[in-house]
Every structure is written in C-alpha cells, then in structure tokens.
Design a protein around this motif. Structure first.
Motif, PDB file in Angstrom:
ATOM      1  N   SER A 148      58.453  14.353  36.622  1.00  0.00           N
ATOM      2  CA  SER A 148      59.085  15.389  36.249  1.00  0.00           C
ATOM      3  C   SER A 148      58.354  16.702  36.502  1.00  0.00           C
ATOM      4  N   GLU A 149      58.552  17.470  37.517  1.00  0.00           N
ATOM      5  CA  GLU A 149      57.909  18.674  37.852  1.00  0.00           C
ATOM      6  C   GLU A 149      58.377  20.131  37.117  1.00  0.00           C
ATOM      7  N   PHE A 150      57.450  20.815  36.876  1.00  0.00           N
ATOM      8  CA  PHE A 150      57.625  22.271  36.810  1.00  0.00           C
ATOM      9  C   PHE A 150      56.845  23.181  37.175  1.00  0.00           C
ATOM     10  N   ASN A 151      57.183  23.791  38.733  1.00  0.00           N
ATOM     11  CA  ASN A 151      56.643  24.350  39.421  1.00  0.00           C
ATOM     12  C   ASN A 151      56.731  25.781  39.011  1.00  0.00           C
ATOM     13  N   VAL A 152      55.964  26.318  38.109  1.00  0.00           N
ATOM     14  CA  VAL A 152      56.138  27.796  37.788  1.00  0.00           C
ATOM     15  C   VAL A 152      55.689  28.837  39.018  1.00  0.00           C
ATOM     16  N   THR A 153      56.144  29.888  38.826  1.00  0.00           N
ATOM     17  CA  THR A 153      56.062  30.996  40.157  1.00  0.00           C
ATOM     18  C   THR A 153      54.807  31.671  40.131  1.00  0.00           C
ATOM     19  N   GLY A 154      53.837  31.508  39.103  1.00  0.00           N
ATOM     20  CA  GLY A 154      52.682  32.483  39.251  1.00  0.00           C
ATOM     21  C   GLY A 154      51.461  31.956  38.240  1.00  0.00           C
ATOM     22  N   ASN A 155      50.497  32.739  38.431  1.00  0.00           N
ATOM     23  CA  ASN A 155      49.417  32.185  37.566  1.00  0.00           C
ATOM     24  C   ASN A 155      49.375  33.018  36.149  1.00  0.00           C
ATOM     25  N   HIS A 156      50.453  32.294  35.238  1.00  0.00           N
ATOM     26  CA  HIS A 156      50.535  32.938  33.777  1.00  0.00           C
ATOM     27  C   HIS A 156      49.597  32.827  32.949  1.00  0.00           C
ATOM     28  N   LYS A 157      49.938  33.806  31.969  1.00  0.00           N
ATOM     29  CA  LYS A 157      48.959  33.536  30.510  1.00  0.00           C
ATOM     30  C   LYS A 157      49.649  32.446  29.935  1.00  0.00           C
ATOM     31  N   THR A 158      48.528  31.539  29.526  1.00  0.00           N
ATOM     32  CA  THR A 158      48.930  30.146  28.973  1.00  0.00           C
ATOM     33  C   THR A 158      48.270  30.065  27.545  1.00  0.00           C
ATOM     34  N   PHE A 159      48.926  29.521  26.681  1.00  0.00           N
ATOM     35  CA  PHE A 159      48.459  29.119  25.474  1.00  0.00           C
ATOM     36  C   PHE A 159      48.418  27.592  25.424  1.00  0.00           C
ATOM     37  N   TRP A 160      47.255  26.826  25.249  1.00  0.00           N
ATOM     38  CA  TRP A 160      47.215  25.535  25.790  1.00  0.00           C
ATOM     39  C   TRP A 160      46.099  24.927  24.859  1.00  0.00           C
ATOM     40  N   ILE A 161      46.356  23.543  24.605  1.00  0.00           N
ATOM     41  CA  ILE A 161      45.488  22.677  23.789  1.00  0.00           C
ATOM     42  C   ILE A 161      45.324  21.468  24.747  1.00  0.00           C
ATOM     43  N   PRO A 162      44.230  20.765  24.666  1.00  0.00           N
ATOM     44  CA  PRO A 162      44.107  19.595  25.721  1.00  0.00           C
ATOM     45  C   PRO A 162      45.040  18.363  25.583  1.00  0.00           C
TER      46      PRO A 162
END
Length: 699
Positions: A148-162
């Motif tokens: 299932s792909e989620f191809n977002v449209t830009g280099n967004h600021k992201t809050f992530w953990i591994p």
C-alpha cells in the motif's frame, strides 16, 4: 444509542475509467483507477490540491502469486453513512461517524480471484482496506507482503520514530522526509530491546506538515488478526510503502476468506486541531461487543511503581536468585522490596485520604530475581505472592478504606506462559475484588522469534482484552503494540502505554520537552495512553546526588498533562511524600476528571504546543491544560467554551515567573480569578512548561 442512516446505492459494471468519491464536506476527493497492467491506483486531493499523488495498492501471497495486478473492475458501490454513538468512556460523550464509502469489486484475469477495496472519506481524511470475499479460488492463504503506497507530494516536515518491531519507546525526530535515516539517531536511549527493520523504515502513526501549512497523518485502524503496519521510506521520492511485521518464519499473516485487512488511513487538514481531535480511527472500529458495560469505569490511582524507578526500592524480594537459605532454599529478603504489606497499606491510606480510586502494586509476586537478561519460559505464575505481601490482609484493608487494588501482570515477554496461567490469574483477581490489571511485556517474546508487533502478538493483546471482559475486568497494557481503536469494540481495554512514557525520565536521557506535544498527534490517535504524569520531584538528584537525570518539564506542565494526555485511567505517579510537600499543587490532580462530556482543542501545533479544554462528564466543571516545548510561550485563550451566563471560579496553576524546565522546574504559582464565557485569559508558559486550570461554577 442514537443512529441515523442514509444510503445511496449504485451498482454498475465499469470499465477501467477513474472513480471519484468526495468527503461529506467535499473538501477531500479520492480518485481510483486501474492501470494498463491492471494495478489498482488511488490519489487524494484536499481542497483541489494533491496531497497523495498516484499510488499503487496490492497484496502479495506466499507462493509467488499476487493480488496486485491483472485486475478488472466488476462493479462499484457507493454509500453514505451517518450516525451518532456514545462511547463508554472518552473525550466526548457523543461521537459523530459520518462518511461516504466507495467499494470497488475487482476480479483478477487468469486466476478469477476476487478482491474488494473499500474506501471511506470522512471530513478529516480517507481510509481504505482490502476485503477478501468468500470464493472458490481463495480460501486459506498466507500474506507475504502488502504494497500500500502513500506517495506524498513534497519533502514535508515529519515527526518520526524508527520502524522497530518490538518497541515504540523512542523520542520523536523532527526532520524533512529526505533526512529520515535511523542510523543517525542516538540508540543510547534506555530501550532494552531494539528490532529496527532498516535505516529507512519508520513507524505509523506518522505526522507531517507541508510547506503550505497542511497537516498529514498516516496511520491504520482496527488491526485485528493482522500484523502492525510500519512504513518503508524513499527519502528521494517522498514515497511511503506499507511494511508488515513478519512472524518467526517470515510470513506476515495467515488468513481465511472471507476476511478483511485493517484500515489504512490518511488524515489531512489545514487546521492541526482537526487532526488531534479526530475520532476517525475510533469510528473505523466495530461497535462494542460488551452488552453490559456498567462495570467499566474511569480510575485515578497511585501505586508502588515510581519508587522502583528512582531507586528507593526494588521489584524483587531478594535481589538475586542466589540469595537463598542453604538449608530451606527460601529466598532471603534484601530489605529493599517495595511491595510489602506495610508499604501497600501506606499507599492505601494515602489513596483513601485524597479520594483516589485505586492502588497499583508492582513486584508483589515471586519470580523477579531470576528474570532480567534471561530469555526464560516460566518466570511468573501470576498467583503466588512474595512472603512479605499478604494478599488477603491487603485486600481486606483496601476494602475497609473504599479503595480498589489494581493487579500487575508482568509477562516477561513469555506470552505462551501468560496465556496458560491467565484464567487462574483472573480467578485470583475475582476472589480478591480487583477490577483491573496492568499488564507488561518487557523483553523478547516467547514464542521465540515473534515480535511485539506481529500477527501472533496482535491476536494475543486482543484476546487478553476479550478474556478480561469475560470476567468483567479492565486491562491496561504496557509494552504492547500501539492501539488502533480496538477499545471501541472492547471498552474494557481501558488504556495502554505503547510509547515512550514518563518513566524514561527517571533513568535515561529522558523525553525532550516537545515529546508530549507530539504524542497527541501520533500515539493518542489510536487510543488512551497511560503516560503516568504528575511527577513533582523533578530532578533525580533528590534521591541520589550523583544522578543527572530529570523530568524534562516544569511541575506545572506535569499538572497540565492530565488534560492534554487523554486517558480514563490516570496515575498520580510520584511518591506520596512528594505530594505532601506541595498540597496546593496536588489539589489539581485530586480534582481533575478522567472521563469527559466534551473536549475542545483550542490550540495545536505538533512539536510546539497544545491547549485543550475538557468538561467533566456529569458535571459543569471544566479543566484546561496548556503545554509547550523547549520554548517559552505566551498566548491568550478565549473562554467561550464555558456555559454562557454562568460565572466560574478559575484556579490557575501556572509556571512561576522564574520557572524553567532545566534551571528551576518546581517554580509554580497559583491564582484564583472569576471568569465567564466572555472572558479571555493570558497564559505564560515557561520553557518546557505548562498551565492547568480548573473552572467551577459559582452559585
């Protein structure tokens, strides 16, 4: 329960042309199509601007076959659904569940296998799932992968953990998508078990913000009989792809048609408050399967827990399995055991004096000496107390004081052992009147080779909730897979940890000040979190002068967390003697509710700040919590959520003028003012600080 249903049905045979669906507000538009190779595709727009560009959908089966190409559309069905339902416990007493749905029925050329893809559009986002109908060409099957792909449209600021298959207990990283790389993070973070899937793998829920000011969130809902979804990242193309957690032999899920996958979700809004207040994840789960829910109640509790984290006492009785009497082979007490009868009575007295519902006791049962570091099958039996913990005496004393005891079931990761003992453990709870238990899953899983986030463990966590319901008991899981709204279906699954909690502040690098401003946009979207707030003795040097660790907030922010971090199970986590030093501040913890009639998210920005006002269920009292990150903040709040025409006494618990989470975290001030719905109030939050306010009608 009040329900309103409106159905619009269209059943047609379609070619491969695109199908379009809009949200009820028409702000979100989905476009579904089939490629020339028969691959399902979708794209998502918000207010006529793309947020997810054309992305593929598909399931891969074990045996080199797939449900990802060579499809044709058999028919399309659209419906509209609108209901208002009442959760047993929650942030709102009434929840609106309104969406438009598109079901695309597909058949695969050559195999004639059937696959339905179901889309739902809410005003705050989209959800889709795979449905495997009953059919002659697909019965028992094994999923080897999901794309299932989620191809977002830009280099967004992201809050992530591994993307760790065994733990979510990480502090969040705030970077652009292009800078996501798990190799760059500091792994000296206090997490004992790490199973990171790769340098470009992150966990969902994943929160993002675009340069244009849109807020995006990728998550899932209703994870039942399926592994947890992590996300593979392409830092160059800004593409995310589902990454399912495997079992011990590498398979992802064992299924039998008819069945469904969990929902995959994309939330989008230009207002961060709509993301953090969304009930979309909850709405995507099935209604409660418990007919009589009268025994499911909110609880505020204290417990023998924090004193072990700060080193005052221990979970184990003897300190070592070798500390035995050579003749009797009985363990010799170390003198530091926390879960003693006398100490438990002290906590019961404190709970009774200050109006708390329950007392949690960790380390009450035998087995703690011979566990840490050992991948052992049978550590605990969940029924045998240590010799200095008298179950009958303690529970009789608690009943005489009107206090409930909360059981602790640390499984040591030996899930097979816990399931073997579960009914005996529940019978023990029933015998002594325990209404709830806190479960724990520290360490590597047994059956060996399984991960915390695999299908086997997801099924276990859900099974435990169902089995507790059979006994009319509530459960609060720690170190479990993160919730995805299953507490709607089994509301006795009252809370979970499943993220980096307050405990990490006691003995590790801790949680940065922005941590609590991100969790409502991520972990809490799936369900209430037992974060264990309320720490007043901020610096661990109070217990040992050599210690440098501390809670990364002010004392006032610890109060505000009772409002900003939703849970119907709230702990006053600090030691009783620390609360007795600050009785005026402790008053807020005593008064704040744990179940709510209404919640208003007044301000929100992930990683920066959040301000929430909540009305206590069955009361005219309101409570407000405002928190900030490492930056000081001033703001003005309208009090128009209060009932017009009423006057309220507002007790404001705020940071002192010299407060700072590092330099002076315990500085606070309390003031009382009179306000109405027409009033405004100015808040001044220190670095790492917060404000808590109680509003009581003036008669």
């Amino acid at each position: 329960m009040k329900n309103t249903f409106t159905f619009v049905l269209m059943l047609l045979v379609f070619s491969a042309k695109a199908q379009t669906l809009q949200s009820p507000s028409k702000e979100i538009t989905l476009r579904f199509s089939i490629s020339d190779s028969g691959t399902p595709l979708y794209q998502l727009d918000y207010k006529n601007k793309p947020v997810v560009s054309k992305s593929m959908l598909g399931i891969y089966l074990k045996g080199n076959t797939d449900l990802a190409a060579n499809f044709k559309i058999d028919n399309v069905k659209t419906t509209t659904f609108n209901e208002t339902w009442q959760p047993v416990l929650g942030e709102q007493s009434n929840i609106v569940n309104h969406y438009n749905e598109l079901t695309v029925a597909l058949s695969q050329n050559g195999t004639n296998r059937k696959l339905n893809i179901i889309f739902r559009l809410f005003d705050e986002g989209m959800a889709f799932r795979y449905e495997f109908p009953k059919q002659p060409h697909l019965n028992y099957f094994i999923i080897s992968d999901e794309k299932s792909e989620f191809n977002v449209t830009g280099n967004h600021k992201t809050f992530w953990i591994p993307g760790d298959f065994d733990s979510q207990e990480y502090a969040y990283n705030e970077t652009k998508i292009s800078d996501i790389n798990t190799d760059k993070i500091d792994l000296n973070n206090g997490i004992g078990l790490k199973s990171i899937a790769g340098k470009f793998v992150v966990q969902s829920p994943l929160m993002m913000k675009t340069d244009a000011g849109l807020y995006l969130n990728l998550f899932e809902a209703a994870v039942v009989n399926y592994p947890v979804m992590h996300l593979d990242v392409n830092p160059q193309t800004f593409a995310f792809t589902s990454r399912l957690v495997p079992n011990a032999i590498g398979d992802k899920a064992y299924l039998q048609a008819p069945c469904v996958s969990p929902w995959r979700t994309v939330m989008v809004s230009d207002d961060a408050r709509k993301i953090v207040s969304s009930k979309m994840i909850l709405n995507l789960n099935e209604p409660s399967k418990i007919d009589d829910t009268s025994w499911i109640k909110p609880m505020k509790y204290v417990g023998i827990w924090w004193e072990m984290h700060v080193g005052k006492s221990t979970w184990d009785y003897a300190g070592s399995q070798n500390a035995q009497n050579t003749e009797s082979q009985e363990l010799i007490a170390s003198g530091k055991h926390g879960a003693t009868t006398a100490n438990t009575k002290r906590y019961i007295d404190f709970a009774a004096k200050h109006g708390f519902d329950g007392v949690l006791v960790e380390g009450w049962n035998v087995g703690w000496e011979d566990w840490f570091g050992n991948w052992k099958e049978e550590v605990f039996d969940f029924t045998t107390p240590y010799p200095d913990f008298n179950l009958a005496e303690i529970n009789a004393y608690a009943q005489s004081k009107g206090v409930k005891m909360i059981m602790h079931h640390e499984t040591s990761g030996s899930v097979a052992n816990y399931e073997r003992h579960l009914d005996r453990a529940l019978e023990l709870m029933k015998r002594y009147g325990y209404p709830a238990a806190k479960s724990g899953y520290v360490g590597r899983i047994i059956p060996r080779g399984e991960f915390h986030d695999g299908q086997t463990m997801v099924n276990h966590f859900n099974f435990v909730a169902r089995r507790f319901a059979d006994y009319k008991m509530m459960v609060n899981s720690h170190e479990s897979s993160r919730p995805t709204g299953y507490h709607r279906t089994y509301p006795n699954y009252i809370a979970a940890e499943a993220a980096r909690g307050n405990e990490f502040n006691a003995w590790s690098v801790g949680n940065p000040p922005m941590h609590e401003t991100i969790l409502p946009f991520t972990r809490l979207l799936g369900g209430p979190m037992d974060y264990t707030p309320g720490i007043f003795e901020i610096k661990m040097s109070a217990y040992d002068k050599t210690k440098k660790e501390q809670v990364h907030t002010t004392l006032a922010k610890q109060l505000a967390l009772y409002v900003t971090m939703y849970s119907p199970l709230q702990m006053a986590a600090d030691l009783p003697e620390n609360y007795e030093k600050y009785p005026d501040a402790f008053q807020f913890i005593k008064e704040v509710a744990a179940d709510w009639q209404e919640s208003r998210y007044l301000e929100a920005e992930p990683g920066d700040y959040i301000t929430v006002a909540r009305k206590a269920k069955g009361s005219e009292n309101w409570f407000l919590g405002a928190i900030t990150d490492e930056n000081a903040r001033s703001t003005e709040i309208k009090l128009d959520f209060l009932t017009p025409g009423k006057k309220y006494k507002a007790v404001v618990y705020q940071d002192g003028s010299d407060a700072d989470w590092q330099e002076n975290p315990k500085s606070y001030a309390i003031k009382t003012i009179q306000v109405t719905a027409k009033s405004k109030i100015k808040l001044h939050l220190a670095k790492g600080g917060g404000t808590a306010i109680s509003f009581t009608p003036v008669n």
